[in-house]
Design an enzyme around this catalytic site. Structure first.
Site, PDB file in Angstrom:
ATOM      1  N   ASN A 198     -10.118  -0.270   0.482  1.00 36.09           N
ATOM      2  CA  ASN A 198      -8.798  -0.189   0.604  1.00 36.09           C
ATOM      3  C   ASN A 198      -8.390  -0.681  -0.867  1.00 36.09           C
ATOM      4  OD1 ASN A 198      -5.833  -0.667   0.833  1.00 36.09           O
ATOM      5  ND2 ASN A 198      -6.197  -1.544   3.008  1.00 36.09           N
ATOM      6  N   CYS A 245       0.873  -1.129  -0.009  1.00 30.49           N
ATOM      7  CA  CYS A 245      -0.045  -0.042   0.012  1.00 30.49           C
ATOM      8  C   CYS A 245       1.123   1.293   0.043  1.00 30.49           C
ATOM      9  CB  CYS A 245      -0.929   0.055   1.235  1.00 30.49           C
ATOM     10  SG  CYS A 245      -1.884  -1.488   1.187  1.00 30.49           S
ATOM     11  N   HIS A 279      -2.946   6.899   2.735  1.00 31.37           N
ATOM     12  CA  HIS A 279      -3.304   5.536   2.189  1.00 31.37           C
ATOM     13  C   HIS A 279      -4.823   5.463   2.824  1.00 31.37           C
ATOM     14  CE1 HIS A 279      -4.206   1.548   1.195  1.00 31.37           C
ATOM     15  NE2 HIS A 279      -3.740   1.028   2.533  1.00 31.37           N
TER      16      HIS A 279
HETATM   17  N1  COA Z   1     -18.763  -8.037  10.758  1.00 35.09           N
HETATM   18  C1  COA Z   1     -19.301  -8.262  11.686  1.00 35.09           C
HETATM   19  N2  COA Z   1     -18.389  -8.670  12.794  1.00 35.09           N
HETATM   20  C2  COA Z   1     -16.960  -8.556  12.399  1.00 35.09           C
HETATM   21  C3  COA Z   1     -16.854  -8.521  11.291  1.00 35.09           C
HETATM   22  C4  COA Z   1     -17.659  -8.018  10.397  1.00 35.09           C
HETATM   23  N3  COA Z   1     -17.121  -7.991   8.909  1.00 35.09           N
HETATM   24  N4  COA Z   1     -15.358  -8.707  11.412  1.00 35.09           N
HETATM   25  C5  COA Z   1     -15.034  -9.112  12.485  1.00 35.09           C
HETATM   26  N5  COA Z   1     -16.018  -9.081  13.445  1.00 35.09           N
HETATM   27  C6  COA Z   1     -16.187  -9.706  14.589  1.00 35.09           C
HETATM   28  C7  COA Z   1     -15.140 -10.304  15.175  1.00 35.09           C
HETATM   29  O1  COA Z   1     -15.234 -11.615  14.817  1.00 35.09           O
HETATM   30  C8  COA Z   1     -15.030  -9.994  16.543  1.00 35.09           C
HETATM   31  O2  COA Z   1     -16.160 -10.920  17.373  1.00 35.09           O
HETATM   32  P1  COA Z   1     -15.722 -11.504  18.655  1.00 35.09           P
HETATM   33  O3  COA Z   1     -15.553 -10.187  19.604  1.00 35.09           O
HETATM   34  O4  COA Z   1     -17.096 -12.289  18.826  1.00 35.09           O
HETATM   35  O5  COA Z   1     -14.689 -12.356  18.521  1.00 35.09           O
HETATM   36  C9  COA Z   1     -15.449  -8.553  16.597  1.00 35.09           C
HETATM   37  O6  COA Z   1     -16.005  -8.365  15.298  1.00 35.09           O
HETATM   38  C10 COA Z   1     -14.246  -7.902  16.876  1.00 35.09           C
HETATM   39  O7  COA Z   1     -13.311  -7.947  15.915  1.00 35.09           O
HETATM   40  P2  COA Z   1     -11.879  -7.170  15.901  1.00 35.09           P
HETATM   41  O8  COA Z   1     -10.826  -7.970  14.957  1.00 35.09           O
HETATM   42  O9  COA Z   1     -11.305  -7.196  17.243  1.00 35.09           O
HETATM   43  O10 COA Z   1     -12.212  -5.916  15.296  1.00 35.09           O
HETATM   44  P3  COA Z   1     -11.374  -4.619  15.323  1.00 35.09           P
HETATM   45  O11 COA Z   1     -11.974  -3.364  15.974  1.00 35.09           O
HETATM   46  O12 COA Z   1      -9.976  -4.875  15.348  1.00 35.09           O
HETATM   47  O13 COA Z   1     -11.665  -4.310  13.803  1.00 35.09           O
HETATM   48  C11 COA Z   1     -10.486  -4.313  11.751  1.00 35.09           C
HETATM   49  C12 COA Z   1     -11.061  -4.876  12.681  1.00 35.09           C
HETATM   50  C13 COA Z   1      -9.929  -5.302  10.514  1.00 35.09           C
HETATM   51  C14 COA Z   1     -11.379  -3.286  11.007  1.00 35.09           C
HETATM   52  C15 COA Z   1      -9.374  -3.519  12.235  1.00 35.09           C
HETATM   53  O14 COA Z   1      -8.383  -4.208  12.877  1.00 35.09           O
HETATM   54  C16 COA Z   1      -8.254  -2.643  11.126  1.00 35.09           C
HETATM   55  O15 COA Z   1      -8.960  -2.011  10.146  1.00 35.09           O
HETATM   56  N6  COA Z   1      -7.128  -3.150  11.175  1.00 35.09           N
HETATM   57  C17 COA Z   1      -6.280  -2.576  10.180  1.00 35.09           C
HETATM   58  C18 COA Z   1      -6.376  -3.389   8.806  1.00 35.09           C
HETATM   59  C19 COA Z   1      -5.987  -2.724   7.700  1.00 35.09           C
HETATM   60  O16 COA Z   1      -5.989  -1.646   7.614  1.00 35.09           O
HETATM   61  N7  COA Z   1      -5.305  -3.569   6.724  1.00 35.09           N
HETATM   62  C20 COA Z   1      -4.522  -3.112   5.554  1.00 35.09           C
HETATM   63  C21 COA Z   1      -3.590  -2.275   5.889  1.00 35.09           C
HETATM   64  S1  COA Z   1      -2.640  -1.694   4.284  1.00 35.09           S
END
Ligand code: COA
Length: 328
Positions: free
Chosen positions: A285, A111, A255
């Site tokens: 993204n 990215c 980004h």
């Molecule tokens: N819909 C509903 N629930 C979802 C879900 C979705 N699409 N994806 C995950 N969940 C659930 C999980 O299973 C978890 O449930 P649980 O508590 O019962 O286990 C809960 O939501 C929380 O998940 P978590 O992974 O802790 O959420 P988060 O707040 O960390 O958000 C991201 C997840 C991926 C949105 C976040 O971590 C993020 O944006 N990270 C950076 C990723 C990124 O930018 N990558 C590319 C970089 S270039």
């Protein structure tokens, strides 16, 4: 030595998936996706090759720059979702646009790729006086490399392309590129398959979690933590080199991964979120295409004007990060 972005162009495939569309195949909902990421919808390439999207954006950039493709001396394509291991997408685009006098190569910095490619272009222009124009194309088809059963990942990504024609100039310019390969295992997609005739048993542990080939894996929380630090660090490291301050920047083009990452970075930099171009709500993204796609949209809306100072800031797999500060 600086650069002048002469013209830009973008291309987005027609098909779009909204958050509600994901409800058909995973347990999710619009509210969760919007509040955690800021994303509402994203474009999907389907069978359109990444090189084809790149060609479309390159043609628009060349038209907007008003140049003869024969005068392009170098085509750099940024992609992590190439249609081929070889040849490079850049070579295909170089031929299709009629840049018959250009060298061509692909660059892989995930990215951060557009930032890496613009900086690379500036260095080529600085050291080769025979080089008139460099075409930088970022093109990505992430939808082919995500597991649509992994609800924490598949909702994040989209497809698209954007390109820029660049020439040498004496405008202000600074850049900072970095990598922390210690975080390589936090965001990766495997690309290895062993022919059964060669070896049937895997006796080599590469230290990466065992994941299916060609499917993006991420430790979302760890990537998030990295991103909120990398973004201000990349900008500060580039701006310090030329003594420019955040208040001197007209537009930040980060980004487009997650609106919460952008909001936190804006706060850490002490800059109003209003100065950040945000298009992830309708692009998702798109990896290295996200910064130039946001740039193009801001140009089309008349937000970015000639003479304004811009900060392009990338972060992603590698883990890579970097920033380019330039005058448009
Ligand atoms: N819909 C509903 N629930 C979802 C879900 C979705 N699409 N994806 C995950 N969940 C659930 C999980 O299973 C978890 O449930 P649980 O508590 O019962 O286990 C809960 O939501 C929380 O998940 P978590 O992974 O802790 O959420 P988060 O707040 O960390 O958000 C991201 C997840 C991926 C949105 C976040 O971590 C993020 O944006 N990270 C950076 C990723 C990124 O930018 N990558 C590319 C970089 S270039």
């Amino acid at each position: 030595m600086g650069i002048n972005i002469m013209g830009m162009g973008s291309y987005l495939p027609e098909q779009q998936l909204t958050n509600d569309d994901f409800k058909k195949f995973i347990d999710t909902n619009d509210e969760w996706i919007r509040t955690r990421t800021g994303i509402y919808s994203r474009h999907m390439a389907g069978w359109e090759p990444a090189w084809y999207m790149g060609l479309k954006s390159a043609q628009k950039a060349i038209e907007n720059a008003g140049i003869d493709p024969n005068e392009i001396g170098l085509v750099i394509t940024s992609t992590i979702t190439s249609d081929f291991l070889t040849p490079s997408i850049a070579s295909i685009i170089q031929h299709e646009i009629g840049a018959y006098n250009a060298a061509a190569f692909d660059l892989g910095a995930a990215c951060s790729g557009f930032v890496y490619a613009v900086d690379t272009a500036s260095r080529f222009l600085d050291t080769d006086n025979s080089l008139k124009y460099v075409l930088v194309v970022a093109t990505e088809a992430l939808s082919r490399f995500v597991d649509f059963k992994d609800r924490g990942t598949c909702i994040l990504f989209g497809d698209g392309s954007a390109a820029a024609v660049i020439e040498k100039s004496d405008k202000i310019f600074s850049s900072f590129l970095a990598s922390d390969g210690g975080g390589a295992k936090k965001l990766f997609a495997r690309n290895v398959q062993i022919a059964p005739e060669v070896k049937t048993e895997n006796n080599f542990d590469d230290g990466f979690p065992e994941k299916p080939m060609h499917q993006l894996y991420q430790d979302g929380k760890e990537v998030y933590k990295f991103a909120v630090k990398a973004l201000p660090k990349a900008f500060n490291s580039a701006s310090e080199k030329i003594g420019i301050k955040s208040e001197d920047i007209d537009w930040f083009i980060p980004h487009q991964a997650n609106v919460r990452i952008i909001e936190t970075a804006a706060k850490n930099l002490g800059v109003s979120i209003e100065k950040f171009i945000v298009t992830l709500d309708h692009h998702g993204n798109t990896s290295s295409a996200s910064i130039p796609l946001a740039f193009c949209e801001a140009l089309e809306k008349g937000l970015i004007k000639r003479g304004q100072k811009l900060a392009l800031i990338g972060f992603g797999a590698g883990l890579t990060y970097g920033s380019v500060i330039l005058e448009y």
